[in-house]
Design an enzyme around this catalytic site. Structure first.
Site, PDB file in Angstrom:
ATOM      1  N   HIS A   1     -29.384   8.125  -8.765  1.00 22.61           N
ATOM      2  CA  HIS A   1     -29.018   8.398  -9.968  1.00 22.61           C
ATOM      3  C   HIS A   1     -28.707   9.810 -10.198  1.00 22.61           C
ATOM      4  O   HIS A   1     -29.675  10.655 -10.002  1.00 22.61           O
ATOM      5  CB  HIS A   1     -29.818   7.502 -10.944  1.00 22.61           C
ATOM      6  CG  HIS A   1     -29.390   7.952 -12.347  1.00 22.61           C
ATOM      7  ND1 HIS A   1     -28.357   7.030 -13.063  1.00 22.61           N
ATOM      8  CD2 HIS A   1     -29.867   8.568 -13.447  1.00 22.61           C
ATOM      9  CE1 HIS A   1     -28.156   7.438 -14.405  1.00 22.61           C
ATOM     10  NE2 HIS A   1     -29.071   8.406 -14.379  1.00 22.61           N
TER      11      HIS A   1
ATOM     12  N   VAL B   1       0.779  -1.499   0.047  1.00 23.03           N
ATOM     13  CA  VAL B   1       0.017   0.023  -0.061  1.00 23.03           C
ATOM     14  C   VAL B   1       0.926   1.236  -0.229  1.00 23.03           C
ATOM     15  O   VAL B   1       0.581   2.033  -0.804  1.00 23.03           O
ATOM     16  CB  VAL B   1      -1.012   0.023   1.133  1.00 23.03           C
ATOM     17  CG1 VAL B   1      -1.646   1.340   1.493  1.00 23.03           C
ATOM     18  CG2 VAL B   1      -1.810  -1.156   1.211  1.00 23.03           C
TER      19      VAL B   1
END
Length: 464
Positions: A438, A178
């Site tokens: 949406h 990471v």
């Protein structure tokens, strides 16, 4: 000698949160931290690196705004100012923590602590604190990899790199985990040449292979050189990194002007006084604890990076508040580590919760997989960031969600939704039947759930 119900040694995400929750629970609490409040996360880790990444994103987007109808001329960056802003953000947040501790009545000592008994802590300034409960949260430091040449000028760990005010021309990153991948992302988006050297045959080894394949492809596409499956043997003056293949011993060399040693982190358990009171640690130095972070010594707890359960800031915070509630006698539930998100701030971002597909299949269950490509998401397309995928791994017999993997815009935020569903023991059908707003990137989670049932209206029909 000042007396407290509980003393917390270490002011990182676990320690400072624990102290506040102790105070909220009506206990007299002290917090001891010799450096700045916030620990590694706030001062040398999570917050500084994300601040750097955002600066790189602003620069990269300004240079590449043509497709959006935005033209910027003579775009450049001032590396010293990028570092200056990083420092200012950390300082502001650290000051905020100090104000929070004060507002909750926590007594904060800016001093070095040494545990002298199960109930006493000696401060370097000469004061001694007495307590009924002791919480050790001393965190971790960059692991030191024993390689010849690691002490040469220009060879740094993540903390040292964050302190540099000169931008390298070619950075060699030893470690494809990471830390390595996030710094690689920062530098390549500034136009710096980046080479990653990793002992495993892929980067980000613990992640699902579909995700790591995608990350590697993006890194290569952006000019990052990946040298995988090799072991670094030495570093020579001039910053020549010598390595050899793990499989066949074939040797190679990479040369840059900065070498970042990104080989993980080691617990800060030495010199704290744990040995003096008989606290057990494993062979790597991590403190052994149970599910409630209790050590083998009654009344002594170890939270965060030092117990090695999961070296993540949000895990430390969760453990800190858990311990504070346990000390106060409140009902507590042990953390389920399979329900905790892990995030990588590469570009695109990636995150996961639960098991990889490979791990899930190893359980012997009949496994189902649902994948949805971000090319079918309207919001991602409007942002010009419609690269990536979502993957749900589930038990076909029960519809239990076993794993969630995502790479794309807002990925690190999307993981929280699935973590919440896992915590409630929800199913694929429940995610699919939840109406998502949406246009948002969050719709991809719902779409992937529909793919699991073969009912996704925004994915091509799969002929069986």
């Amino acid at each position: 000698m000042q007396k407290f119900d509980a003393v917390v040694v270490g002011g990182g995400p676990g320690g400072y949160a624990c102290a506040i929750r102790l105070a909220q629970n009506g206990l007299k609490a002290a917090l001891v931290e010799e450096a700045e409040l916030g620990g590694t996360c706030l001062n040398q880790g999570c917050i500084p690196t994300k601040t750097l990444l955002h600066s790189a994103d602003v620069y990269y987007e300004a240079k590449n705004g043509g497709p959006f109808g935005v033209t910027a001329v003579d775009v450049s960056f001032d590396y010293a100012k990028i570092i200056e802003r990083k420092n200012a953000v950390s300082k502001q947040l650290s000051g905020g923590i100090a104000a929070l501790e004060k507002s909750h009545g926590v007594t904060v000592f800016k001093d070095r602590a040494t545990i002298t008994s199960r109930t006493t802590v000696a401060l370097a300034g000469g004061e001694t604190l007495e307590c009924k409960h002791l919480i050790v949260a001393t965190g971790s430091s960059p692991a030191r990899i024993p390689i010849p040449g690691v002490d040469l000028p220009g060879v740094v760990d993540s903390t040292g790199l964050l302190e540099q005010t000169r931008c390298p021309k070619h950075i060699i990153i030893v470690g494809g985990g990471v830390i390595g991948i996030e710094f690689a992302t920062f530098y390549y988006r500034l136009g710096v040449k980046v080479t990653i050297i990793e002992m495993l045959d892929r980067v980000l080894g613990p992640l699902d292979k579909d995700i790591t394949d995608f990350v590697e492809a993006e890194l290569k596409k952006n000019g990052v050189e990946l040298v995988l499956g090799v072991r670094v043997e030495s570093i020579e003056p001039g910053l020549k990194v010598n390595y050899a293949s793990v499989k066949d011993g074939i040797k190679g060399t990479a040369e840059g002007d900065v070498v970042l040693m990104a080989g993980g982190r080691a617990p800060n358990t030495r010199g704290v006084g744990l040995e003096a009171i008989g606290v057990k640690t494993d062979r790597k130095g991590f403190v052994e604890v149970d599910g409630l972070c209790r050590t083998n010594v009654p009344g002594v707890y170890a939270i965060g990076d030092i117990n090695g359960k999961m070296q993540l800031a949000h895990v430390a915070t969760a453990q800190g508040t858990l311990v504070a509630d346990h000390i106060a006698g409140k009902p507590c539930k042990q953390l389920n580590l399979n329900r905790i998100p892990s995030c990588v701030y590469c570009n695109p971002e990636t995150a996961m919760v639960g098991l990889t597909e490979e791990q899930a299949r190893a359980t012997g269950r009949e496994i189902g997989v649902g994948k949805f490509n971000l090319s079918g998401n309207g919001k991602a397309l409007t942002m010009g960031e419609n690269k990536g995928l979502v993957k749900l791994v589930f038990d076909k017999a029960t519809e239990e969600i076993l794993g969630f993997h995502v790479i794309g815009p807002r990925a690190t935020d999307l993981a929280a939704e699935v973590a919440a569903v896992l915590e409630c023991e929800g199913t694929i059908s429940e995610i699919g039947s939840t109406v998502h707003p949406h246009p948002t990137v969050s719709e991809v989670v719902m779409e992937a759930a529909h793919v699991c049932h073969g009912t996704c209206v925004h994915a091509p029909k799969v002929r069986r």
